[in-house]
Scaffold this motif. Structure first.
Motif, PDB file in Angstrom:
ATOM      1  N   LYS B 302       0.832  -0.658  -0.159  1.00  0.00           N
ATOM      2  CA  LYS B 302      -0.022   0.276   0.747  1.00  0.00           C
ATOM      3  C   LYS B 302       1.027   1.498   0.346  1.00  0.00           C
ATOM      4  O   LYS B 302       0.820   2.627  -1.016  1.00  0.00           O
ATOM      5  CB  LYS B 302      -0.825  -0.088   0.996  1.00  0.00           C
ATOM      6  N   TRP B 303       1.985   1.234   0.584  1.00  0.00           N
ATOM      7  CA  TRP B 303       2.881   2.312   1.061  1.00  0.00           C
ATOM      8  C   TRP B 303       4.137   2.643  -0.127  1.00  0.00           C
ATOM      9  O   TRP B 303       3.940   3.604  -0.817  1.00  0.00           O
ATOM     10  CB  TRP B 303       4.022   2.692   2.339  1.00  0.00           C
ATOM     11  N   LYS B 306       1.707   4.178  -2.680  1.00  0.00           N
ATOM     12  CA  LYS B 306       1.169   5.993  -2.489  1.00  0.00           C
ATOM     13  C   LYS B 306       2.670   6.340  -3.035  1.00  0.00           C
ATOM     14  O   LYS B 306       2.618   7.770  -3.339  1.00  0.00           O
ATOM     15  CB  LYS B 306       1.071   5.586  -0.676  1.00  0.00           C
ATOM     16  N   GLU B 309       3.029   6.602  -6.376  1.00  0.00           N
ATOM     17  CA  GLU B 309       1.785   7.808  -7.368  1.00  0.00           C
ATOM     18  C   GLU B 309       2.707   9.123  -6.784  1.00  0.00           C
ATOM     19  O   GLU B 309       2.758  10.155  -7.749  1.00  0.00           O
ATOM     20  CB  GLU B 309       1.015   7.490  -6.241  1.00  0.00           C
ATOM     21  N   GLU B 310       2.677   9.342  -5.076  1.00  0.00           N
ATOM     22  CA  GLU B 310       2.889  10.496  -5.209  1.00  0.00           C
ATOM     23  C   GLU B 310       4.442  11.337  -5.292  1.00  0.00           C
ATOM     24  O   GLU B 310       5.350  12.245  -5.290  1.00  0.00           O
ATOM     25  CB  GLU B 310       2.903  11.402  -3.513  1.00  0.00           C
TER      26      GLU B 310
END
Ligand SMILES: Cc1cc2nc3c(=O)[nH]c(=O)nc-3n(C[C@H](O)[C@H](O)[C@H](O)COP(=O)(O)OP(=O)(O)OC[C@H]3O[C@@H](n4cnc5c(N)ncnc54)[C@H](O)[C@@H]3O)c2cc1C
Ligand code: SF4
Ligand code: SF4
Lengths: 67, 396
Positions: B302-303, B306, B309-310
């Motif tokens: 999940k991280w 993220k 993505e960022e």
């Protein structure tokens, strides 16, 4: 100071499970797909690997110090 | 020398690695999953028992190809032979075929878009401008440089890559179990239950298990504290002999060391993450680590997604925070319980197995042990022993 040792594997007993490498505090053992490897210069003679081996495949020999 | 470039490289295709690779690939990032084994999943180092809940929770198909048998509960045996049975109406767990399971998890990762390379061993990390830029690996006789933005060490108990990357995964010798197991023909045990034998002479700190794979075939194994002067093999062979169980139909011998404590504090260092056995994320009470590896893999992926993505790799550190606030906190409590149960004498084990009911066992299995301990504290045989009262109070 514990006695300086050389760790020896009995290849006929070893399953290459990687356990001894996992418990060794200094990365002195590597278990490759092709075989077991001991790196003397990293070993601190703590014997943790010897007691951890589930099948007793490891033993110690006193290290001969070259003068 | 061959060079490759991916967003994420995952070292180790056991349980944790393929879950991370699948989840990250599903989000559209390029992932490479490598394992040193020529056949992913083989040899197995596992008793293959897992809760039935994990299939839905971690989105894994309930595929008969890797399910040997459904299990309805457990039977516990004390040193003097007292028994405690816990039986559910519906299947509560399964005994997997891990050789197929691990390979299928890698297959799901591949189907989700990840590349997978068996017989590819990570040898070291590649450092560039003070940071880790990838992995140096070997496939057959060829050296491969795999460059990646994020590196995941899912390399099991050895944890070599995690440690070479500078993550401290050291745990003291007492926080490991040595295990030895036969997959063998065995009769006379209810094949719908798992069976566990306790006792300081039987299995110091651990237990002997029979996990049925068939009516007359099971994983029969043992785990003991790995700083014990005797080997796990010695204790299992002794138990088989003392119980007149012939060890003449052995299909496999499985060997391994299990981290049962000493969870890694910092699970992330710059762009490296450590998951599963490599991060010592195993239940210290029973030594099961598959569900824990799935949970950690889910949080880590999940991280990773993220952070990609960022375009902010600092977000990776949230994996450490989230794991420690959830599963880490739970396992820390389990470790506390184990440290207390480690002090139980054979007489204590006899007594507790004798006076506990199936309903009590169910509460304990569900993690709700406070009530059971309060009831035990009122039991006449407990009241008479200040030592037992002290031990039980430590658990509250
Ligand atoms: C005898 C025994 C019985 C067990 N029974 C159970 C049980 O019944 N239930 C349960 O839940 N758990 C059980 N466990 C624990 C469980 O097996 C582990 O917790 C689980 O496999 C952890 O998954 P993982 O992905 O972290 O590591 P692993 O499954 O160990 O996977 C690590 C992978 O990394 C690969 N690898 C390592 N180094 C490298 C490298 N340098 N390069 C490339 N690849 C590498 C290995 O080949 C391996 O495939 C048992 C363990 C043992 C030893
Ligand atoms: S722990 Fe024992 S069996 Fe496993 S790799 Fe080391 S020497 Fe071999
Ligand atoms: S004796 Fe200690 S340092 Fe040396 S190989 Fe064994 S575990 Fe490692």
């Amino acid at each position: 100071m514990p006695e300086k040792i050389k760790v020896i594997v009995n290849e006929d007993r070893c399953y290459l499970c990687g356990g001894c490498a996992g418990v060794c505090p200094t990365l002195a053992i590597e278990v490759h797909s092709s075989g077991w490897e001991f790196l003397q210069d990293k070993c601190i003679s703590c014997r943790i690997c010897i007691s951890a081996c589930p099948v007793g495949a490891l033993s110690a020999e006193p290290l001969e110090v070259s003068e | 020398m061959k060079e490759m470039k991916y967003d994420v490289v995952v070292v180790g295709a056991g349980i944790a690695g393929p879950i991370v690779a699948r989840n990250v690939a599903k989000s559209g990032y390029s992932v490479l999953l490598i394992d040193k084994k020529p056949a992913i999943g083989t040899p197995k180092q596992c008793a293959e028992g897992i809760s039935i809940k994990v299939f839905e929770k971690y989105d894994i198909p309930y595929d008969k190809r890797f399910i040997n048998r459904e299990i309805y509960g457990a039977k516990l045996y004390s040193p003097s032979g007292y028994e405690l049975e816990l039986r559910y109406k519906e299947a509560s767990g399964v005994i997997l075929e891990r050789k197929v399971f691990d390979k299928m998890l890698a297959y799901y990762a591949a189907k989700a878009g990840a590349d997978v390379l068996a017989r590819t061993e990570a040898l070291d990390v590649i450092r560039k401008d003070g940071r880790i830029a990838g992995i140096k690996a070997k496939h057959e006789d060829e050296t491969v440089e795999i460059h990646a933005d994020v590196i995941v060490a899912a390399d099991g108990v050895e944890s070599t890559i995690a440690r070479k990357a500078g993550i401290n995964t050291y745990a003291p010798p007492h926080e490991f179990d040595s295990s030895y197991e036969y997959e063998m023909l065995i009769e006379g045990y209810d094949p719908d239950l798992i069976h566990l034998w306790f006792g300081n002479e039987v299995a110091p700190r651990g237990y002997v298990w029979v996990f049925p794979k068939d009516e007359d075939r099971a994983n029969v194994g043992i785990g003991i504290n790995s700083d014990n002067p005797q080997t796990a093999k010695y204790y299992l062979d002794k138990w088989l002999k003392e119980n007149n169980i012939p060890a003449k139909k052995i299909l496999e011998v499985n060997v391994g060391v299990v981290p049962v404590g000493g969870f890694v504090k910092e699970l992330v260092k710059d762009n490296i993450l450590v998951v599963g056995d490599a991060a010592r994320q195993v239940n210290p009470m029973h030594g099961g680590g598959m569900a824990e590896a799935m949970e950690a893999g889910t949080i880590a992926s999940k991280w990773i997604v993220k952070a990609l993505e960022e375009e902010d790799l600092a977000l990776l550190r949230n994996y450490t925070t989230e794991w420690w606030e959830t599963d880490g906190e739970r396992l820390q409590k389990v470790l506390k319980v184990r440290k207390v149960t480690e002090k139980l004498s054979d007489e204590d084990l006899d007594l507790f197995i004798q006076i506990l009911s199936g309903a009590d066992a169910e509460k304990i299995a569900g993690g709700d042990y406070g009530e059971v301990i309060k009831a035990l504290l009122k039991h006449p045989k407990v009241i008479l022993s200040p030592r037992r009262i002290k031990l039980l109070r430590e658990l509250l």
